[in-house]
Design a protein around this motif. Structure first.
Motif, short mmCIF file in Angstrom:
data_model
loop_
_atom_site.label_atom_id
_atom_site.label_comp_id
_atom_site.label_asym_id
_atom_site.label_seq_id
_atom_site.Cartn_x
_atom_site.Cartn_y
_atom_site.Cartn_z
N ASP A 99 1.00 -1.27 -0.02
CA ASP A 99 0.19 -0.08 -0.26
C ASP A 99 1.06 1.16 0.11
N GLU A 127 1.71 3.51 2.21
CA GLU A 127 2.57 3.85 3.10
C GLU A 127 3.95 2.54 3.12
N ALA A 128 3.33 1.43 2.76
CA ALA A 128 4.52 0.48 2.75
C ALA A 128 5.48 0.87 1.73
N LEU A 131 9.26 -5.88 6.26
CA LEU A 131 7.63 -5.33 6.21
C LEU A 131 6.93 -6.88 5.96
N LEU A 145 3.37 -7.77 4.64
CA LEU A 145 2.31 -7.33 3.87
C LEU A 145 1.38 -8.43 3.29
N LEU A 150 7.81 -4.29 10.84
CA LEU A 150 6.76 -3.52 10.90
C LEU A 150 5.59 -4.16 9.86
N CYS A 153 2.42 -3.59 7.66
CA CYS A 153 1.39 -2.63 7.03
C CYS A 153 0.19 -3.30 6.74
N ARG A 193 -3.25 -0.54 9.41
CA ARG A 193 -2.48 0.40 9.86
C ARG A 193 -0.98 0.11 10.21
N THR A 194 -0.07 0.74 10.28
CA THR A 194 1.36 0.19 10.67
C THR A 194 1.72 -0.08 11.86
N VAL A 238 3.52 4.71 15.36
CA VAL A 238 3.04 3.32 14.83
C VAL A 238 2.60 2.48 15.91
#
Ligand code: TXA
Ligand code: MG
Length: 342
Positions: free
Chosen positions: A81, A83-84, A98, A100, A185, A187, A190-191, A212
């Motif tokens: 997305d 933000e990612a 990440l 996802l 993180l 994502c 929301r993160t 976050v």
């Protein structure tokens, strides 16, 4: 596990070629990253990934991080997305992982992601790791190259102490400069910070311009903690069908998840049978586990009868996963037995 002759080789173009061949052949290769040494296996080869879990002696199938050479390669595995994408562009290559949604058709196997619909990916910036990933050209899963319960290795010597006799090759590229694992993180809406690591949370928050969330329990497989986080974030894959463990009989219409050469006498009742390993090989069984659970579940049965699997070697992790699949859905992410301090 029979002992393997472990070669330690200084990083060089020849060693990179050797690492590439070993990975292609489904073997295990430890290599330096900027965070810690990773134990690499071909992420698309479930059997190689099963051997990796066996070498680490992890009592559970915690999902692994797929390492790739660049953002374009990551784009073939996961759904970014906005933000990612921003995070990846800013922090890759580097010590950021990440989590996802896994893309449909993502070549990373079910075992590597522990059957989840999400995937953890990172682009390391260590030159040796980058060379190996570029040469291999496919995603490489690489947990820290230590035995479960031991500290993460930051040198080839550390890896040797833990894993000699269990893996093919240790690529010696000197000390890992950061000595701390990547920051993870997720994502997914929301993160959320799943594991604090080499990039401080404050750095991420400053960059994003907002706080976050923090997962309830930091995900660190080797500390024996489970990747538990709020809501659906990292809940484990569980079949829709009910699952019975240690089944020695099959009810009419049930699906049978078999193990070993001898099936229950009334196996003929089964609507569908998949055998994790007819020859009773736990590595083969682990490699098949998530695929078979999904396949049996997809066949539309109400119940899956799972034959007993010995609780030794990878059998411990297989039984852990089956126990989760058998647990009532609302409790599915909690262990049903005391956590082993590993
Ligand atoms: O710095 C690092 O990240 C090192 C180097 C070798 O790259 N690797 C590493 O991997 O620390 P490992 O396997 O020791 O830790 C991976 C963590 C685990 O705690 C696992 O639970 C979490 O990542 N993880 C992997 N996939 C996930 C997913 N889909 N959802 C949530 N957590 C995930
Ligand atoms: Mg670790």
């Amino acid at each position: 596990m029979p002992a393997i002759a472990t070669v330690i080789a200084l990083a060089s173009p020849t060693t990179t070629e050797r690492a590439k061949s070993a990975l292609s052949a489904g073997r295990l290769v430890a290599f330096p990253t900027e965070t810690v040494y990773g134990l690499g296996a071909d992420a698309t080869n479930d059997r190689a990934v099963a051997m990796l879990y066996a070498a680490k002696e992890r009592p559970t199938f915690n999902p692994l991080i797929a390492h790739v050479a660049d953002l374009a390669a990551a784009g073939c595995l996961m759904q970014f997305d906005a933000e990612a994408l921003k995070l990846a562009e800013a922090f890759w290559p580097g010590p950021l992982t990440l989590v996802l949604p896994k893309l449909r058709g993502c070549p990373v196997g079910q075992l590597a992601t522990a059957g989840l619909d999400t995937i953890a990916v990172r682009v390391p910036n260590h030159p040796v790791a980058r060379d190996i990933l570029a040469a291999f050209g496919k995603p490489v899963v690489a947990p820290s190259a230590n035995r479960s319960g031991r500290v993460s290795p930051t040198s080839a010597k550390h890896v040797q102490a833990d894993l000699a006799g269990r893996i093919d090759l240790i690529v010696d590229g000197g000390a890992s400069p950061l000595g701390l694992e990547s920051t993870i993180l997720a994502c997914l809406g929301r993160t959320v910070l799943l594991r604090p690591g080499a990039i401080p949370r404050a750095t991420v928050e400053r960059f994003l311009g907002h706080d976050v969330g923090v997962a309830a329990v930091a995900a660190d497989a080797d500390s024996g903690e489970r990747p538990v986080a709020p809501g659906m974030l990292v809940s484990h894959y569980a079949p829709r069908a009910a699952l019975r463990m240690d089944a020695t009989t099959v009810a009419p219409g049930e699906a049978l998840l078999a193990f070993g050469a001898t099936l229950p006498q009334n196996a003929g009742n089964a609507g569908m049978i998949l055998n994790l390993s007819a020859r009773g090989d736990l590595v083969e069984a682990a490699a098949n586990l998530f695929n078979y659970l999904r396949e049996l579940d997809g066949a539309g049965v109400n119940s899956i009868a799972a034959m007993p699997v010995p609780d030794e070697g990878l059998g411990e992790a297989i039984n852990d996963r089956l126990r989760h699949a058998a647990a009532p859905r609302h409790r599915a992410i909690h262990s049903t037995r005391p956590q082993r301090a590993s």
